[in-house]
Design an enzyme around this catalytic site. Sequence first.
Site: not given
Length: 374
Positions: A133, A171
Amino acid sequence: MTTRARFIGSEIYRGSSYGAWHPLRVPRVSTVMDLARALGWLPDAAYIRSPRARPAALHAFHTPDYVSALLAAEETQQVAGETRARHQLGTPANPVFPEMYRRPATGVGGALLAGELLRDGGRLHLPGGGTHHGLPDRANGFCYLNDPVFAILSLRHHGARRVAYVDIDAHHCDGVEAAFARDSDTLLVSTHEENRWPRTGALEDVGSGQVFNLPLPSGAGDDAMALARDRVILPAVAAFRPDAIVLQCGSDALEEDPQSRLAMSGHAHLSVLRALMPLAPRFLLLGGGGYNPWGVGRLWTAAWGVLAGHALPDRLPEPAQAVLRALEWGNQKRVKRPPAEWLTTLVDPPRPGLLPDLLRDRVATLESRLVAWV
């Protein structure tokens, strides 16, 4: 070309925590190292201590201002309001903690070393990697630095022209996609839970044509991953003909993980790993998400066993069970006492899960795109 598998680890992960109330308070990489050694799977000849990336090396993706802010936050153990707002340091998701630079820089150091070690082929496991991320100028989603980006850059620097990045974390890999969505020499394939943070990775995202995102509905289990594997992941990677594959193997898609509502067993992840390994001469296996200490430790150890060619035991020997019995999961109410199978096995029984028509339709959409792309 050598196919001997090697493991890049570090003792910095032992005892390092994001804080008592953070999901990453749990031990992860140290559990994998201890379990693998208890099983006899991690001899000294296979283990490589990860170096720490120097600040200047991080400027290949992260801005100098951000790297300086991260260094200063670790040194002073505090963050000013302006820095917090700009770089998202010192937030509940990305807190100040003692190793907040050294720990992620060790993951990047391992990723940079991996590209060098795989110059002539081989297989590597970097369980401390997978922080997908991180963005150029800020921390994001527990990720201070984006080691998968550096792994791809290092593989390129050391001779891999085409790199396939496959991400099966719960995710979406927003930071990696931001780096390579417009790079036709990088294939990006991601399965992730729909409507789950960071709420990116839509089916419609295509980048320069080589981005394939498959959002999975809540409750998706092993059958959903098998469908994704056979009709999206493997056809895309085979058609791309990569020189190297990077697999981000986050364990948060496991049913027992608190950070998603997916319902897989470790069989789902290991089946993807086994299927991808023959498709490129260079193979890098990363960690990623995983917030149940027994789930993440068992899965990543099993993945290392598969990568290194070991048969997974039906029942763990006593030294390995002792590693799992010693784990703690503080400040949570979900599990009072771990089930017996979490202490005696590496992989739970298969969990078929749901295959709704919506998922089949999404897979069909990606198959059509694959045909046009090829």
